[in-house]
Design a protein around this motif. Structure first.
Motif, PDB file in Angstrom:
ATOM      1  N   GLY A  56       6.002   2.146  15.180  1.00  0.00           N
ATOM      2  CA  GLY A  56       7.309   2.594  14.713  1.00  0.00           C
ATOM      3  C   GLY A  56       7.278   4.106  14.609  1.00  0.00           C
ATOM      4  O   GLY A  56       6.366   4.756  15.100  1.00  0.00           O
ATOM      5  N   SER A  57       8.264   4.661  13.933  1.00  0.00           N
ATOM      6  CA  SER A  57       8.260   6.106  13.736  1.00  0.00           C
ATOM      7  C   SER A  57       8.550   6.412  12.273  1.00  0.00           C
ATOM      8  O   SER A  57       9.320   5.712  11.622  1.00  0.00           O
ATOM      9  CB  SER A  57       9.287   6.790  14.642  1.00  0.00           C
ATOM     10  N   ASN A  58       7.895   7.445  11.750  1.00  0.00           N
ATOM     11  CA  ASN A  58       8.072   7.882  10.367  1.00  0.00           C
ATOM     12  C   ASN A  58       7.945   6.719   9.389  1.00  0.00           C
ATOM     13  O   ASN A  58       8.834   6.475   8.590  1.00  0.00           O
ATOM     14  CB  ASN A  58       9.424   8.573  10.191  1.00  0.00           C
ATOM     15  N   MET A  59       6.826   6.024   9.457  1.00  0.00           N
ATOM     16  CA  MET A  59       6.662   4.804   8.673  1.00  0.00           C
ATOM     17  C   MET A  59       6.105   5.065   7.274  1.00  0.00           C
ATOM     18  O   MET A  59       5.369   6.016   7.059  1.00  0.00           O
ATOM     19  CB  MET A  59       5.739   3.839   9.412  1.00  0.00           C
ATOM     20  N   MET A  60       6.481   4.169   6.366  1.00  0.00           N
ATOM     21  CA  MET A  60       5.931   4.141   5.018  1.00  0.00           C
ATOM     22  C   MET A  60       5.477   2.715   4.752  1.00  0.00           C
ATOM     23  O   MET A  60       6.019   1.763   5.319  1.00  0.00           O
ATOM     24  CB  MET A  60       6.970   4.590   3.992  1.00  0.00           C
ATOM     25  N   TYR A  61       4.470   2.575   3.861  1.00  0.00           N
ATOM     26  CA  TYR A  61       3.819   1.292   3.647  1.00  0.00           C
ATOM     27  C   TYR A  61       3.783   0.957   2.155  1.00  0.00           C
ATOM     28  O   TYR A  61       3.609   1.834   1.316  1.00  0.00           O
ATOM     29  CB  TYR A  61       2.370   1.350   4.148  1.00  0.00           C
ATOM     30  N   ALA A  62       3.914  -0.346   1.844  1.00  0.00           N
ATOM     31  CA  ALA A  62       3.762  -0.838   0.477  1.00  0.00           C
ATOM     32  C   ALA A  62       2.995  -2.149   0.540  1.00  0.00           C
ATOM     33  O   ALA A  62       2.953  -2.815   1.581  1.00  0.00           O
ATOM     34  CB  ALA A  62       5.119  -1.040  -0.187  1.00  0.00           C
ATOM     35  N   CYS A  63       2.379  -2.517  -0.589  1.00  0.00           N
ATOM     36  CA  CYS A  63       1.582  -3.733  -0.624  1.00  0.00           C
ATOM     37  C   CYS A  63       1.721  -4.406  -1.986  1.00  0.00           C
ATOM     38  O   CYS A  63       1.656  -3.740  -3.020  1.00  0.00           O
ATOM     39  CB  CYS A  63       0.118  -3.387  -0.362  1.00  0.00           C
ATOM     40  N   TYR A  64       1.931  -5.717  -1.966  1.00  0.00           N
ATOM     41  CA  TYR A  64       1.923  -6.528  -3.183  1.00  0.00           C
ATOM     42  C   TYR A  64       0.707  -7.443  -3.065  1.00  0.00           C
ATOM     43  O   TYR A  64       0.583  -8.183  -2.093  1.00  0.00           O
ATOM     44  CB  TYR A  64       3.181  -7.385  -3.310  1.00  0.00           C
ATOM     45  N   LEU A  65      -0.170  -7.385  -4.064  1.00  0.00           N
ATOM     46  CA  LEU A  65      -1.405  -8.162  -4.054  1.00  0.00           C
ATOM     47  C   LEU A  65      -1.303  -9.302  -5.070  1.00  0.00           C
ATOM     48  O   LEU A  65      -0.867  -9.082  -6.206  1.00  0.00           O
ATOM     49  CB  LEU A  65      -2.594  -7.253  -4.396  1.00  0.00           C
ATOM     50  N   TYR A  66      -1.724 -10.502  -4.647  1.00  0.00           N
ATOM     51  CA  TYR A  66      -1.648 -11.691  -5.498  1.00  0.00           C
ATOM     52  C   TYR A  66      -2.976 -12.415  -5.524  1.00  0.00           C
ATOM     53  O   TYR A  66      -3.716 -12.414  -4.536  1.00  0.00           O
ATOM     54  CB  TYR A  66      -0.602 -12.677  -4.948  1.00  0.00           C
ATOM     55  N   GLU A  67      -3.244 -13.088  -6.646  1.00  0.00           N
ATOM     56  CA  GLU A  67      -4.376 -14.000  -6.733  1.00  0.00           C
ATOM     57  C   GLU A  67      -3.923 -15.281  -6.032  1.00  0.00           C
ATOM     58  O   GLU A  67      -2.826 -15.779  -6.296  1.00  0.00           O
ATOM     59  CB  GLU A  67      -4.730 -14.251  -8.197  1.00  0.00           C
TER      60      GLU A  67
END
Length: 120
Positions: A58-69
Motif C-alpha cells: 500500500g502507500s503511506n501505511m499505518m499499523y495497529a494490533c490488538y492482542l488477545y489470550e
C-alpha cells in the motif's frame, strides 16, 4: 495471394510506438496507488520477547494490533496506529491471537484486517 510479412516494416512500426507505450505505462504506474493488502504476518520469538512483523503493500501505511489470550479471548493489549510495522510483546508461555490492522494514512476509510494465532 501473398501472405508474406514485411518484418522490417513491422519492426519499424513497433519501434515508432514504443516511446508512447513507455510514457503511457509510466503515467499509469505513477497515478495508480498500490492496493492496500496484508501479505503476511511473521512471528519472531527471541530473548523472551515475541514480535509480530506485518508485511503489507500500500502507500503511506499505518499499523495497529490488538492482542488477545487465545483461551479466554481476553484483550491484553490494544496498540494505537503507528508507522512501524512491528509489535513487540513480553508474554508468558501460552497461546495468543492478534488482530492486525493496516490503514492508508491519507484515507482513514481504507483499512484491512488479518488475524494470526501463535504460541509465545
Amino acid at each position: 495471394m501473398n501472405n508474406a510479412i514485411d518484418w522490417e516494416k513491422a519492426y519499424k512500426n513497433l519501434e515508432e510506438q514504443i516511446e508512447f507505450i513507455m510514457k503511457e505505462t509510466e503515467h499509469l504506474i505513477a497515478n495508480t496507488p498500490p492496493v492496500l493488502k496484508i501479505n503476511k504476518i511473521l512471528v519472531d520469538r527471541s530473548n523472551g520477547y515475541t514480535s509480530l512483523i506485518v508485511n503489507a503493500t500500500g502507500s503511506n501505511m499505518m499499523y495497529a494490533c490488538y492482542l488477545y489470550e487465545n483461551k479466554t479471548k481476553k484483550e491484553l493489549v490494544k496498540t494505537p496506529y503507528q508507522y512501524s510495522n512491528s509489535f513487540v510483546f513480553q508474554l508468558p508461555k501460552g497461546k495468543y491471537f492478534a488482530r492486525v490492522f493496516v490503514k492508508a494514512n491519507h484515507n482513514n476509510k481504507q483499512k484491512v484486517v488479518d488475524t494470526i494465532t501463535f504460541n509465545a
